[in-house]
Design a protein around this motif. Structure first.
Motif, PDB file in Angstrom:
ATOM      1  N   ALA A  43      -3.516   0.503  -1.363  1.00 17.27           N
ATOM      2  CA  ALA A  43      -1.698   0.434  -1.173  1.00 17.27           C
ATOM      3  C   ALA A  43      -1.369   0.200   0.319  1.00 17.27           C
ATOM      4  O   ALA A  43      -0.697  -0.269   0.758  1.00 17.27           O
ATOM      5  CB  ALA A  43      -0.594   2.166  -1.817  1.00 17.27           C
ATOM      6  N   ALA A  44      -2.182   1.319   1.022  1.00 19.49           N
ATOM      7  CA  ALA A  44      -1.411   1.000   2.684  1.00 19.49           C
ATOM      8  C   ALA A  44      -2.009   0.519   3.444  1.00 19.49           C
ATOM      9  O   ALA A  44      -2.078  -0.324   3.734  1.00 19.49           O
ATOM     10  CB  ALA A  44      -1.894   2.760   3.414  1.00 19.49           C
ATOM     11  N   ALA A  70       0.113  -3.038   2.167  1.00 22.19           N
ATOM     12  CA  ALA A  70       1.356  -2.758   2.139  1.00 22.19           C
ATOM     13  C   ALA A  70       1.445  -3.387   3.980  1.00 22.19           C
ATOM     14  O   ALA A  70       1.652  -4.208   4.086  1.00 22.19           O
ATOM     15  CB  ALA A  70       1.654  -1.743   2.602  1.00 22.19           C
ATOM     16  N   GLN A  71       0.279  -3.154   4.810  1.00 21.48           N
ATOM     17  CA  GLN A  71      -0.378  -3.580   6.060  1.00 21.48           C
ATOM     18  C   GLN A  71      -0.343  -5.415   5.844  1.00 21.48           C
ATOM     19  O   GLN A  71      -0.149  -5.527   6.957  1.00 21.48           O
ATOM     20  CB  GLN A  71      -1.331  -2.558   6.365  1.00 21.48           C
ATOM     21  CG  GLN A  71      -0.785  -1.730   6.899  1.00 21.48           C
ATOM     22  CD  GLN A  71      -1.692  -0.594   8.021  1.00 21.48           C
ATOM     23  OE1 GLN A  71      -1.990  -1.087   8.218  1.00 21.48           O
ATOM     24  NE2 GLN A  71      -1.572   0.358   7.798  1.00 21.48           N
TER      25      GLN A  71
END
Lengths: 494, 255
Positions: free
Chosen positions: B101-102, B105-106
Motif C-alpha cells: 500500500a505504501a 501510494a508513493q
C-alpha cells in the motif's frame, strides 16, 4: 528572491492535487445507494388497525390461520409499549403515519418479467440477478419494499431438495412447514417490535434445508427500501434439518431521505441435530446525513435456536448503516454440545447510534459460545455493545468467551460496553475481555511517513482492527464489507 | 539535495532546535551525534513532517521545494524516509500488505503505475536477501510482537523496498546487539548510492564503525556546534559530550 519563492510555490501546487475535487467526489460517493427508483407502487394507506392487518393478509392471499396469527400479534402489540432501555435517543414514532405495505405494481412471474427498472436498480447496487448470480454461485432473493420481486437459482436448489423462496410464497406453497416453525424462536409477543412485525410482516425469505443436505450454494437476500413513508417489516425463517449445512447472507440499502424510516425485521433460525447455520449480514441502510437528519431506524429481532444436539449457529454482522441500530442476534443453545458464535463489526459516524450485541442462552450441557465484537465510533456517534451470557441450571460444563473491543476516532464520539452475565451452574466458565483504544497519532504518522494518505491510513488501521470478524465472512462479502467501512469512514479524520 | 537554514522548532511550547543549519548532497552520509535532549530526534521528526513540531524560524529546502509545506505522505512520495527510533505496531495489518500500500501510494503520487501483487512479491524477494529478514516477519502484522531487533530490521527492509532519496535513521542502533547492529549496517551499506543521501542519527560511535560517514556533526542545545569527518566521532568517543558542551557554550557566547 521573490521570483524564486513563487517558483517553489508553483511546484508545490502542481505536486499537491487540488483538494476540492477529491472532497466532492468523496461526498458524492459517501452513500452510493441513496437513489430512488421511479417505479409505480401500490400501497396501503398509512395507519395501523385490525382492518389494515386483514387487508394486508388478504392482499397476500394468506390462509386464515395466518390472518388469525397476525391479529393475535396485533392485539398483543396494542398492550405493549416501546422499550426504553437502549442507549439511544429517538423521538416518539407515529405508527399511524407509516404505510405498512408498498409493492411495485407489476408482479413478475419469473425473472424475465421483472421490470427492467428494478433490474437496473439492482445492477446499480451491485446485486447480480441474472446469470451472473449463478456464475458467482450465489442464489439471491430480492425484497423491494414490502415484497419479494425475484428469487434466482430456485430450480437448481430444488434438485438438492432445498427450498429457498419468499416468505409469502412459502405461506402459500409450504404452509405446513411455516406453521410448524414460525414464532417458535421469536414468539409473537416477544417484544414490542417483534409483535409489530408479527402483525404486519410483508415479506422476507424462507429457507428449508432437508436432512443431511449441504446447501450447494450461498443463499442471499437483498433488502431494499424504496418507497417513502413506508416501513419494511420482513420476516425470515431458516430451518436446517438434521445434519444439514447452510450459509445465508443478507444485504440492505435504502434511498437518502429526510424522514426516518422504520425497519423492524424478525429473523428466526432453527438448527436441528448436527445442523449448521451461518448467517451473515452487511447492513448499509441509509444512515442519515452528517447533521443527523433522516436515516433508517433499524430495530430488529434476530434469534437462532440450536434445537438439536451438536448443532451450531454463527452470526456475523457488519453494521455500517442506519441512523439507529438496535439489534442483538442471539443463540439459544438448547441441544447438548451445541455452539453459538457471534462476530460483529459495528461502525458509527456523524450522529449515528448503535446499541447492538448478542445473547447467548446456555440450556444444554457442554454448550459453547463465542462473542467477538468490534465497535468503531467516529464523528459525534454513539456505539454500545450490550450482551447477555446466561447459563441455566442444567447447562453443565457451559463455556463462553467474550471479547469486546472499541476503537475511537476523534474526540466527540462515545463507546460503551454493557456486558450482562447470569450464571446458575457452578461448572460454567465464562470469560470476558474488553479493550478500548484510539487510533494513535503515532500510528497515523507512521503510515503517512510511508506515503499512505490520512484516509487510507485510517481505513487500513480499522481494517486491521476488524480482521478477526472479516475472516468469518464469506469471501465476496468480506471485500464488500471492507469497502463499505472505507466509504463510511470518509471525512472521519482531518 | 537538502538545505536546512537556521531552523528553529518548538515542541509543546519549548524551543528544541535553535538555529540548526545543515546541507546534505546526494551520495553523502551524514552522522548526527549528540547528548540526550540535544534535539536529534526532533530533527528527524520535523523533516518527516510529524504534527506538533512548530517551525518558528528558518527554512528547509529539498530538491528545490519547500519541504515544510508538504504533508508527510507527500514528503514520503518525494523520497524522504524516516526509520523510526520506536517503530509503531499496527495490529491486524499484514506487513506485506502495508508495504505494498505504501509503495503503490508513493508510485501513484509520482505518476507511476501501481505494482500488482506478483510484481511486488518479486521486489520483496530481491530485498529480503539483502536484509536477511525472515519470510515469517512479512506475514505478521506490522511490528506486532516483533522483538526490538526485528522492528529495526523491518525499518531497514521498508527503506530498501521504498528506495528513498533521503533516508533519515533515527537511533536505529539503539537496543541492538552487535550481530543485529552488523546486519542493519550491512543493509544500509547495500543501499548506499550516488543518488541517495543518509542522515544517521546516533548516540554512540559504535554504529559508525559499520556505516562509515562522510561527515559527522555534533548537535548540542538545538544546533550543530561542530562538524568534521569521521575522526570527529572518535574524538567524541574519547572526550565525551561534555567536551562539546563546553565548545557549545563558547559558540553561544560568540553568537
Amino acid at each position: 528572491m521573490a521570483t524564486e519563492r513563487s517558483d517553489i510555490e508553483q511546484q508545490i501546487r502542481t505536486a499537491v492535487p487540488s483538494g476540492n475535487a477529491s472532497v466532492d467526489e468523496a461526498l458524492n460517493r459517501r452513500y452510493a445507494a441513496g437513489f430512488v427508483t421511479d417505479i409505480e407502487t401500490e400501497s396501503l394507506p398509512p395507519g395501523l388497525s385490525e382492518d389494515i392487518v386483514r387487508a394486508l393478509s388478504a392482499l397476500k392471499h394468506e390462509p386464515e390461520w395466518m390472518t388469525e396469527w397476525r391479529l393475535a400479534a396485533y392485539r398483543q402489540w396494542l398492550t405493549m409499549t416501546s422499550p426504553e432501555w437502549a442507549k439511544v435517543k429517538l423521538g416518539p414514532i407515529d405508527f399511524q403515519a407509516i404505510s405498512y405495505y408498498a409493492a411495485p405494481k407489476k408482479k413478475p412471474k419469473s425473472l424475465d418479467e421483472v421490470d427492467p427498472k428494478l433490474l437496473e436498480t439492482y445492477e446499480k447496487l451491485g446485486v447480480p440477478l441474472h446469470e451472473r448470480a449463478k456464475l458467482a454461485g450465489v442464489a439471491v432473493d430480492v425484497v423491494f419494499d414490502s415484497v419479494s420481486v425475484a428469487t434466482t437459482a430456485q430450480q437448481e436448489l430444488a434438485k438438492a431438495g432445498v427450498i429457498f423462496c419468499s416468505m409469502s410464497e412459502a405461506i402459500r406453497s409450504h404452509p405446513e412447514l411455516v406453521r410448524k416453525y414460525i414464532g417458535t424462536v421469536v414468539p409473537q409477543g416477544d417484544n414490542f417490535f417483534a409483535a409489530l412485525n408479527s402483525a404486519v410482516f410483508s415479506d422476507g425469505s424462507f429457507v428449508f434445508i432437508p436432512k443431511g443436505v449441504r446447501c450447494p450454494m450461498e443463499l442471499s437476500t437483498y433488502f431494499r427500501i424504496n418507497a417513502g413513508h413506508t416501513g419494511q417489516f420482513e420476516r425470515t425463517l431458516i430451518i436446517a434439518e438434521e445434519g444439514s449445512h447452510v450459509s445465508y447472507l443478507e444485504g440492505c440499502t435504502a434511498p437518502m431521505r429526510d424522514e426516518n424510516q422504520l425497519h423492524a425485521a424478525v429473523v428466526e433460525l432453527v438448527a436441528l441435530e448436527r445442523a449448521q447455520i451461518k448467517y451473515s449480514t452487511v447492513q448499509n441502510w441509509y444512515p442519515g446525513d452528517e447533521n443527523g437528519v433522516g436515516g433508517i431506524y433499524n430495530f430488529v429481532t434476530k434469534r437462532g435456536e440450536c434445537r438439536g444436539d451438536d448443532s451450531k449457529i454463527c452470526w456475523t454482522q457488519v453494521e455500517t448503516g442506519s441512523a439507529i441500530t438496535w439489534k442483538y442476534p442471539s443463540c439459544v443453545l438448547r441441544g447438548d454440545r451445541s455452539v453459538g458464535e457471534f462476530y460483529s463489526v459495528a461502525l458509527t459516524h456523524h450522529y449515528q447510534q448503535a446499541d447492538t450485541g448478542t445473547k447467548m442462552i446456555h440450556l444444554g450441557r457442554n454448550t459453547k459460545s463465542k462473542i467477538v465484537s468490534k465497535g468503531i465510533s467516529a464523528g459525534k456517534s454513539s456505539n454500545s455493545y450490550r450482551g447477555l451470557v446466561k447459563v441455566e441450571k442444567n447447562a453443565e460444563g457451559a463455556r463462553n468467551y467474550t471479547q469486546c473491543d472499541s476503537l475511537l476516532i476523534g474526540k466527540q464520539c462515545g463507546a460503551h460496553t454493557f456486558p450482562y452475565m447470569e450464571v446458575k451452574n457452578p461448572t460454567a466458565i465464562v470469560e470476558h475481555e474488553a479493550t478500548t483504544s484510539k487510533i494513535s497519532d503515532d500510528q497515523m504518522f507512521y503510515c503517512r511517513s510511508r506515503g499512505i494518505g490520512e484516509e487510507d491510513a485510517v481505513s487500513m488501521i480499522v481494517d486491521g482492527f476488524c480482521k478477526q470478524v472479516f475472516r468469518e465472512l464469506p469471501m465476496e462479502f468480506a471485500v464488500e464489507a471492507k469497502k463499505l467501512l472505507e466509504v463510511s469512514l470518509e471525512g472521519a479524520v482531518g | 539535495m537538502l538545505k536546512i537554514e537556521n531552523l528553529h522548532v518548538r515542541v509543546a511550547g519549548k524551543e528544541i532546535l535553535r538555529g540548526l543549519s545543515l546541507e546534505v548532497n546526494a551520495g553523502e552520509v551524514h552522522a548526527i551525534m549528540g547528548p540526550n535532549g540535544a534535539g536529534k530526534s526532533t530533527l528527524g521528526n520535523v523533516l518527516a513532517g510529524r504534527e506538533g513540531y512548530e517551525v518558528t524560524k528558518g527554512s528547509v529546502t529539498y530538491n528545490g521545494k519547500n519541504l515544510l509545506e508538504l504533508e508527510p505522505e507527500q514528503r514520503a512520495a518525494e523520497g524522504v524516509f524516516l526509520a523510526f527510533q520506536y517503530p509503531v505496531e499496527i495490529p491486524g495489518v499484514n506487513n506485506t500488505y502495508f508495504l505494498r500500500a505504501a509503495l503503490n501510494a508513493q508510485r501513484k503520487h509520482r505518476g507511476e503505475s501501481e505494482l500488482d501483487s506478483m510484481q511486488f512479491l518479486k521486489q520483496v524477494r530481491e530485498k529480503i536477501k539483502v536484509m536477511q529478514i525472515s519470510d515469517e516477519l512479512l506475514h505478521r502484522a506490522v511490528n506486532e510482537g516483533f522483538s526490538g531487533g526485528e522492528k529495526k530490521r523491518n525499518e531497514i527492509f521498508q527503506m530498501a523496498l521504498l528506495e528513498p532519496r533521503l533516508a533519515i535513521l533515527d537511533e536505529t542502533d539503539s537496543g541492538l546487539d552487535i550481530d543485529a547492529l552488523k546486519q542493519v549496517a550491512q543493509g544500509v551499506n547495500a543501499l548506499r548510492s550516488p543518488e541517495r543521501a543518509f542522515i544517521v542519527v546516533t548516540h554512540y560511535q559504535r554504529l559508525l564503525d559499520y556505516i562509515v560517514p562522510d561527515f559527522v556533526h555534533v548537535l548540542a542545545d538545538g544546533r550543530i556546534v561542530e562538524s568534521g569527518d569521521k575522526t570527529l566521532a572518535l574524538k567524541l568517543e574519547e572526550h565525551g559530550y561534555a567536551w562539546v558542551g563546553e565548545r557549545g557554550a563558547v559558540a553561544e557566547a560568540r553568537a
